[in-house]
Design an enzyme around this catalytic site. Sequence first.
Site, mmCIF file in Angstrom:
data_model
loop_
_atom_site.group_PDB
_atom_site.id
_atom_site.type_symbol
_atom_site.label_atom_id
_atom_site.label_comp_id
_atom_site.label_asym_id
_atom_site.label_seq_id
_atom_site.Cartn_x
_atom_site.Cartn_y
_atom_site.Cartn_z
ATOM 1 N N ARG A 1 0.831 -1.197 0.000
ATOM 2 C CA ARG A 1 0.000 0.000 0.000
ATOM 3 C C ARG A 1 0.870 1.254 0.000
ATOM 4 O O ARG A 1 0.525 2.264 -0.599
ATOM 5 C CB ARG A 1 -0.940 -0.008 1.211
ATOM 6 C CG ARG A 1 -2.024 -1.091 1.147
ATOM 7 C CD ARG A 1 -2.970 -1.017 2.339
ATOM 8 N NE ARG A 1 -4.033 -2.028 2.243
ATOM 9 C CZ ARG A 1 -3.946 -3.238 2.753
ATOM 10 N NH1 ARG A 1 -2.850 -3.600 3.397
ATOM 11 N NH2 ARG A 1 -4.952 -4.084 2.641
ATOM 12 N N ARG B 1 -13.498 -9.026 6.957
ATOM 13 C CA ARG B 1 -12.638 -10.154 6.589
ATOM 14 C C ARG B 1 -12.371 -11.040 7.804
ATOM 15 O O ARG B 1 -12.442 -12.280 7.720
ATOM 16 C CB ARG B 1 -11.324 -9.622 6.012
ATOM 17 C CG ARG B 1 -11.477 -9.015 4.631
ATOM 18 C CD ARG B 1 -10.217 -8.309 4.157
ATOM 19 N NE ARG B 1 -10.373 -7.872 2.758
ATOM 20 C CZ ARG B 1 -9.586 -6.968 2.171
ATOM 21 N NH1 ARG B 1 -8.599 -6.410 2.846
ATOM 22 N NH2 ARG B 1 -9.797 -6.640 0.910
#
Length: 308
Positions: free
Chosen positions: A88, A151
């Site tokens: 990221r 998640r």
Amino acid sequence: MKKKITIIGAGNVGATAAHWALTRNLGDIVLLDVMEGIPQGKALDLWQSGPLDSYAGTVTGTNDYADSANSDVVIITAGLARKPGMSRDDLLARNVAIVKSCAEEAVRHSPNCFMIVVTNPIDAMVHTAFKVTGLDKNRIIGMAGVLDSARYRTFLAEALGVAPADVNALVMGIHGDKMLPMVRLANVAGVPITDLLSEEKIAEIVKRTQLGGIEIVNHLKTGSAFYTPGLAAVEMAEAVLRDSKRVLPCAAYLEGEFGVSGYFLGVPVVLGETGVERILEFTLTDEEKAALQDSVDAVAAQMQATGL
């Protein structure tokens, strides 16, 4: 009077967020992108599904920020997506410029909006938007914890053979490898997961959650997740638009909470019509404090890299 939601970025995440917002009847949608024809085509396609899904909102595709004027909520998804081998942080330099421009233009036309930043790396991008817009800290947050917690809950539910909706679990900290899935607080209908799963299995699930984004990137190869990120952003927007007082983990600006000041970090917040109504602070164990500090250090490095 119907609410107005502008989604900046008509890629996979933005278009999917528009779809989720429409199916939840949140109001009129503006899908905005710099690419001529892309937001117009996707908006027209979405709008034509109205008779089949019974929603009442309009969908406008545009390249002009003037069409976003007086939006109640602005969701920024514009930016580059990860590809295999990228972190990221690799996206930071290029996405800072994109988010800076988007946020400045959006707030110029909608000075009273509530802003949700989705672009990666999220903690640095919401910091960027906060600095350039001048929005009150309660009116700007980053989407991360809702996605990461979804998640975490999914993986726990799979391991336990239960409905995901009955799993309560929280992920705090940065949206990245240093995120903190809270094991101590995770439970199934009130029953602690530590009573139901072995330490080894829990550790495996925690690691998979931390690497949840790259797992999808490695499968897709040409992009990153979009179904759940899009829905996570809409879940947050809905809490604000409907003043539902939802408790959701979001990247919020901290001023002493959890011993942290001056950073956006994933924490549980109450979302209502005024935005972040309060942060739910609770006592961390020494181990959790150390893990959260790892997140703070990573966010600090990202913030410095933005140059803002």
